[in-house]
Design a protein around this motif. Structure first.
Motif, mmCIF file in Angstrom:
data_model
loop_
_atom_site.group_PDB
_atom_site.id
_atom_site.type_symbol
_atom_site.label_atom_id
_atom_site.label_comp_id
_atom_site.label_asym_id
_atom_site.label_seq_id
_atom_site.Cartn_x
_atom_site.Cartn_y
_atom_site.Cartn_z
ATOM 1 N N ILE A 1 48.763 38.585 44.941
ATOM 2 C CA ILE A 1 47.883 39.774 45.628
ATOM 3 C C ILE A 1 46.584 39.353 45.918
ATOM 4 N N VAL A 2 46.039 39.411 47.007
ATOM 5 C CA VAL A 2 44.619 39.165 47.240
ATOM 6 C C VAL A 2 43.885 40.558 47.493
ATOM 7 N N PRO A 3 42.906 40.834 46.954
ATOM 8 C CA PRO A 3 42.309 42.006 46.853
ATOM 9 C C PRO A 3 41.161 42.104 48.296
ATOM 10 N N GLU A 4 40.886 43.107 48.978
ATOM 11 C CA GLU A 4 40.038 43.413 49.782
ATOM 12 C C GLU A 4 38.637 42.760 49.462
ATOM 13 N N ASP A 5 37.969 41.917 50.150
ATOM 14 C CA ASP A 5 36.902 41.164 49.465
ATOM 15 C C ASP A 5 35.915 40.666 50.655
ATOM 16 N N SER A 6 34.782 41.350 50.631
ATOM 17 C CA SER A 6 33.797 41.015 51.799
ATOM 18 C C SER A 6 33.244 39.743 51.846
ATOM 19 N N GLU A 7 33.498 39.154 50.547
ATOM 20 C CA GLU A 7 33.283 37.545 50.383
ATOM 21 C C GLU A 7 33.935 36.673 51.865
ATOM 22 N N ILE A 8 35.045 37.154 51.962
ATOM 23 C CA ILE A 8 35.898 36.216 52.788
ATOM 24 C C ILE A 8 35.187 36.214 54.235
ATOM 25 N N VAL A 9 34.424 37.257 54.575
ATOM 26 C CA VAL A 9 34.012 37.182 55.943
ATOM 27 C C VAL A 9 32.532 36.384 55.706
ATOM 28 N N GLU B 1 49.898 35.808 35.352
ATOM 29 C CA GLU B 1 50.251 37.432 35.681
ATOM 30 C C GLU B 1 49.519 37.910 36.852
ATOM 31 N N ILE B 2 49.874 38.717 37.723
ATOM 32 C CA ILE B 2 49.402 39.432 38.509
ATOM 33 C C ILE B 2 48.349 40.825 38.155
ATOM 34 N N PRO B 3 47.112 40.481 38.183
ATOM 35 C CA PRO B 3 46.344 41.677 37.820
ATOM 36 C C PRO B 3 46.548 42.904 38.325
#
Lengths: 260, 85
Positions: A200-208, A242-244
């Motif tokens: 799972i990849v959380p929403e993250d403004s770092e991607i932009v 483990e998936i957090p």
């Protein structure tokens, strides 16, 4: 013999290129030799996300047409010597290569590299068929919304039909919205898609920000998404990670007075 | 404080649960390859059969294919008021 993985989704804009860039970088950082192939002929993007757009001389179509040798087209990342990019063509279209040609190219790369990661274009037509032709397994990327999940399901059906085992990456999850009941949870989505969850990849403004800079988020310790991609890379290598739950830490006041 | 009270009396259906239900139906229908109008046709025929035994309103008859934990199931729901005999 190396392993080839296609990163696909059906729906556009859910994070295939971002996932390809970050997973390729993470695997390379972990000591594996990686070729990342941009299979989106006509609309290339992997070069931008990896920050290698100014070093393109030859591309995928040149290689397949025999205009150059594969090694001439590969761009080696200066910061990470294990990572190579085979960029796509920006002028030709998806009919410029065939599934058989892609399969042959992937076999060639597999004999020399640990991993071949193929960035698949959106859709399920020729571009998709080309991209999956040389893949041993697939990563299906989806976001937690109705359109993406429906398209992911269609793609999973096609992959299984072609004997390519799929693993799911659930991208852009917002725990806040899930807790508020306004976004489907991992369990909801797994119930519908019924395939193994790779991560799972959380929403993250770092991607932009990473895209702006041409520097993948896995390289930044402060990026939650980057760290998630690192965990996924480790799982690809066979490690149990483990998936957090990504729960937000809330102060006492916000617990008394409801959500912030 | 107020938000806690409001949350207690808010209806339980969330947009996420709506999305999930809608997706289960759509995905299963598309996976089982049922032809586009087939469910509607089947509904009409089912209504005719049920109407022999119960008074049933076709508008309230719900027929669908749902999916849970990897298995598909055909479901049928309708309010019944009295028998038609």
């Amino acid at each position: 013999m190396g392993e080839s993985i296609v990163v696909t989704s059906g729906k556009g804009g859910v994070g295939k290129t971002t996932s390809t860039a970050n997973l390729s970088t993470a695997l390379a950082n972990m000591g594996k030799t990686v070729v990342a192939i941009d299979a989106d002929i006509g609309l290339r993007n992997l070069d931008l996300i990896l920050g290698l757009e100014n070093r393109i001389v030859y591309n995928l179509v040149d290689v397949i047409r025999g205009r150059c040798r594969p090694k001439q087209a590969l761009i080696r990342d200066k910061k990470n010597k294990n990572l190579y990019l085979l960029p796509s063509s920006q002028v030709e279209d998806k009919t410029a290569v065939s599934p058989d040609e892609m399969k042959k190219l992937c076999e060639e790369f597999k004999s020399e590299f640990d991993f071949v990661i193929i960035d698949c274009p959106a859709g399920i037509e020729q571009g998709f068929k080309n991209a999956i032709a040389g893949a041993d397994r697939a990563i299906v990327v989806t976001t937690p919304d109705v359109s993406a999940v429906r398209d992911a399901d269609r793609v999973i059906g096609l992959l299984q039909h072609n004997d390519i085992p799929p693993g799911l990456v659930l991208n852009r999850l917002s725990i806040k919205m899930v807790e508020a009941g306004e976004m489907m949870s991992r369990d909801d989505i797994l119930e519908i898609l019924a395939i193994d969850l790779l991560g799972i990849v959380p929403e993250d403004s770092e991607i932009v920000i990473s895209g702006n800079q041409g520097s993948p988020a896995v390289l930044k310790a402060e990026s939650q998404a980057g760290q998630a991609y690192k965990r996924i890379a480790r799982r690809i290598l066979g490690e149990y990670v483990e998936i957090p739950t990504f729960e937000q830490k809330r102060g006492l006041l916000s617990k008394i007075f409801g959500r912030t | 404080m107020l938000s806690t009270i409001f949350r207690a009396i808010r209806p339980k259906t969330t947009s996420a649960s709506t999305a999930k239900s809608r997706l289960q139906i759509v995905v299963t229908r598309e996976r089982t390859g049922v032809a586009e109008g087939a469910i509607q046709e089947m509904k009409k025929e089912l209504h005719a059969v049920i109407a022999k035994y119960f008074v049933v309103d076709i508008e309230q008859l719900e027929v669908d294919i749902i999916r849970k934990n990897g298995k598909s199931a055909l479901t049928l729901q309708t309010p019944v008021q009295k028998s038609s005999s």
